[in-house]
Scaffold this motif. Structure first.
Motif, PDB file in Angstrom:
ATOM      1  N   GLY A   7       0.834  -1.211   0.000  1.00 40.57           N
ATOM      2  CA  GLY A   7       0.000   0.000   0.000  1.00 40.57           C
ATOM      3  C   GLY A   7       0.860   1.249   0.000  1.00 40.57           C
ATOM      4  O   GLY A   7       0.608   2.216  -0.733  1.00 40.57           O
ATOM      5  N   ASP A   8       1.916   1.230   0.799  1.00 45.23           N
ATOM      6  CA  ASP A   8       2.843   2.370   0.853  1.00 45.23           C
ATOM      7  C   ASP A   8       3.507   2.595  -0.507  1.00 45.23           C
ATOM      8  O   ASP A   8       3.558   3.727  -1.003  1.00 45.23           O
ATOM      9  CB  ASP A   8       3.896   2.096   1.937  1.00 45.23           C
ATOM     10  N   VAL A   9       3.995   1.514  -1.100  1.00 48.91           N
ATOM     11  CA  VAL A   9       4.691   1.644  -2.399  1.00 48.91           C
ATOM     12  C   VAL A   9       3.715   2.158  -3.467  1.00 48.91           C
ATOM     13  O   VAL A   9       4.035   3.075  -4.237  1.00 48.91           O
ATOM     14  CB  VAL A   9       5.315   0.293  -2.819  1.00 48.91           C
ATOM     15  N   PHE A  33       9.512   2.641  -1.749  1.00 48.83           N
ATOM     16  CA  PHE A  33       9.025   2.463  -0.377  1.00 48.83           C
ATOM     17  C   PHE A  33       9.356   3.733   0.400  1.00 48.83           C
ATOM     18  O   PHE A  33      10.339   4.403   0.101  1.00 48.83           O
ATOM     19  CB  PHE A  33       9.645   1.216   0.273  1.00 48.83           C
ATOM     20  N   THR A  34       8.519   4.071   1.383  1.00 44.25           N
ATOM     21  CA  THR A  34       8.767   5.280   2.176  1.00 44.25           C
ATOM     22  C   THR A  34       8.906   4.907   3.664  1.00 44.25           C
ATOM     23  O   THR A  34       8.971   3.717   4.010  1.00 44.25           O
ATOM     24  CB  THR A  34       7.653   6.340   1.985  1.00 44.25           C
ATOM     25  N   ASP A  35       8.920   5.916   4.512  1.00 42.42           N
ATOM     26  CA  ASP A  35       9.050   5.710   5.960  1.00 42.42           C
ATOM     27  C   ASP A  35       8.029   4.704   6.512  1.00 42.42           C
ATOM     28  O   ASP A  35       8.314   3.976   7.457  1.00 42.42           O
ATOM     29  CB  ASP A  35       8.926   7.052   6.702  1.00 42.42           C
ATOM     30  N   ASP A  36       6.853   4.653   5.900  1.00 39.98           N
ATOM     31  CA  ASP A  36       5.815   3.727   6.380  1.00 39.98           C
ATOM     32  C   ASP A  36       6.286   2.275   6.293  1.00 39.98           C
ATOM     33  O   ASP A  36       6.075   1.484   7.215  1.00 39.98           O
ATOM     34  CB  ASP A  36       4.530   3.871   5.543  1.00 39.98           C
ATOM     35  N   SER A  37       6.942   1.947   5.182  1.00 39.87           N
ATOM     36  CA  SER A  37       7.471   0.579   5.023  1.00 39.87           C
ATOM     37  C   SER A  37       8.651   0.342   5.950  1.00 39.87           C
ATOM     38  O   SER A  37       8.761  -0.726   6.568  1.00 39.87           O
ATOM     39  CB  SER A  37       7.935   0.352   3.578  1.00 39.87           C
ATOM     40  N   SER A 207      -1.620   9.774   0.778  1.00 38.66           N
ATOM     41  CA  SER A 207      -1.945   8.500   0.092  1.00 38.66           C
ATOM     42  C   SER A 207      -1.085   7.310   0.491  1.00 38.66           C
ATOM     43  O   SER A 207      -1.598   6.197   0.621  1.00 38.66           O
ATOM     44  CB  SER A 207      -1.843   8.679  -1.424  1.00 38.66           C
ATOM     45  N   ASP A 208       0.223   7.506   0.652  1.00 41.77           N
ATOM     46  CA  ASP A 208       1.057   6.347   0.972  1.00 41.77           C
ATOM     47  C   ASP A 208       0.672   5.773   2.335  1.00 41.77           C
ATOM     48  O   ASP A 208       0.586   4.554   2.517  1.00 41.77           O
ATOM     49  CB  ASP A 208       2.562   6.675   0.903  1.00 41.77           C
ATOM     50  N   THR A 209       0.421   6.654   3.284  1.00 39.75           N
ATOM     51  CA  THR A 209       0.105   6.193   4.637  1.00 39.75           C
ATOM     52  C   THR A 209      -1.309   5.624   4.727  1.00 39.75           C
ATOM     53  O   THR A 209      -1.529   4.589   5.366  1.00 39.75           O
ATOM     54  CB  THR A 209       0.299   7.344   5.643  1.00 39.75           C
ATOM     55  N   ILE A 210      -2.269   6.260   4.085  1.00 38.01           N
ATOM     56  CA  ILE A 210      -3.637   5.728   4.122  1.00 38.01           C
ATOM     57  C   ILE A 210      -3.662   4.351   3.458  1.00 38.01           C
ATOM     58  O   ILE A 210      -4.226   3.384   3.992  1.00 38.01           O
ATOM     59  CB  ILE A 210      -4.637   6.694   3.437  1.00 38.01           C
TER      60      ILE A 210
END
Ligand SMILES: [Mg+2]
Length: 259
Positions: A7-9, A33-37, A207-210
């Motif tokens: 979802g993050d990606v 990928f961001t901080d969420d991953s 969006s990445d976090t949701i």
């Protein structure tokens, strides 16, 4: 879990370029990928090895400091003091807790611990507890109605609005209370993993976090992610993240899948 990371990606290219539609490309050459991953992996690493959440979040932050961490989080990584955060940062990293624990009480306790090292504001803790407990219930076979009733009653989030309605008014809001309910509804209103992630991105905002929060929940409920998504995402992740993920699936995920 991979559902959260995927979802993050998928959301990574839409955070600063929102699409108010479910028709969009899942990936582009800029998908990352961001901080969420990074912090979802850090949570897995922590529960697998018994390190504190604080140690693990710092360790993984320093591996990927440019992954999109907030200014508050960066300051914390140096200073140590919880920053009374109530952003969705507490909710996006918590999905492994819902898989790891064997009782709802344990889920709630561990979700609070994982949140409180940075997000010690009541709304930050509530967001983490709501997401982790919803994942725990979904993985154990709860129906959507049971999930909705539990989350509404326990945490006071209102989950009655449809995604089509939310899409009309929703805008960027990184607070837990302004994004966790929408992430849960994105799952409620879906009929598959991909449909849930498309819902999450279609409302706009962070969006990445949701999509990370929705994706973790959707994986626990649908128990499958299309192969074209998992393959693409695994191709983006560095080996050291894949190793933690693989170990988590081998030791934790497979344990309850066999039950
Ligand atoms: Mg992010």
């Amino acid at each position: 879990m991979l559902g959260a990371i995927a979802g993050d990606v998928i959301g990574s290219i839409y955070e600063w370029d929102n699409v108010k539609s479910k028709e969009f490309e899942l990936f582009s050459s800029k998908s990352r990928f961001t901080d969420d991953s990074v912090l979802t992996i850090a949570t897995m690493d922590s529960v697998l090895h018994g390190n504190t959440f604080e140690e693990s979040y710092k360790k993984w932050f320093w591996k990927y400091p440019g992954a999109g961490f907030s200014g508050n989080f960066k300051k914390w990584a140096i200073s140590n003091e919880p920053y009374y955060g109530f952003s969705n940062g507490s909710a996006m990293r918590v999905s492994p807790v819902g898989y790891f624990c064997d009782s709802l009480e344990e889920v709630l306790r561990m979700a609070e611990d994982s949140s409180a090292v940075t997000h010690n504001h009541p709304e930050g803790i509530k967001g983490a507890k709501a997401v982790a407990s919803a994942i725990y219930l979904a993985k154990n076979g709860a129906t959507k109605k049971e999930l909705k009733d539990y989350v509404e009653k326990t945490f006071g989030y209102e989950l009655g609005e449809s995604i089509d309605s939310i899409r009309k008014w929703y805008s960027f809001d990184v607070s837990c209370q302004g994004s966790v309910p929408q992430a849960i509804i994105s799952f409620m209103d879906s009929d598959s993993y991909e449909d849930a992630v498309r819902n999450a991105i279609s409302i706009g905002g962070d969006s990445d976090t949701i999509a990370c929060i929705t994706g973790g929940l959707a994986e626990a409920y649908y128990k499958e992610i299309p192969e074209y998504i998992t393959e693409r995402v695994m191709g983006i992740l560095p080996d050291e993240m894949k190793e933690v993920l693989q170990r988590f699936y081998d030791e934790v995920y497979s344990r309850w899948m066999k039950q």
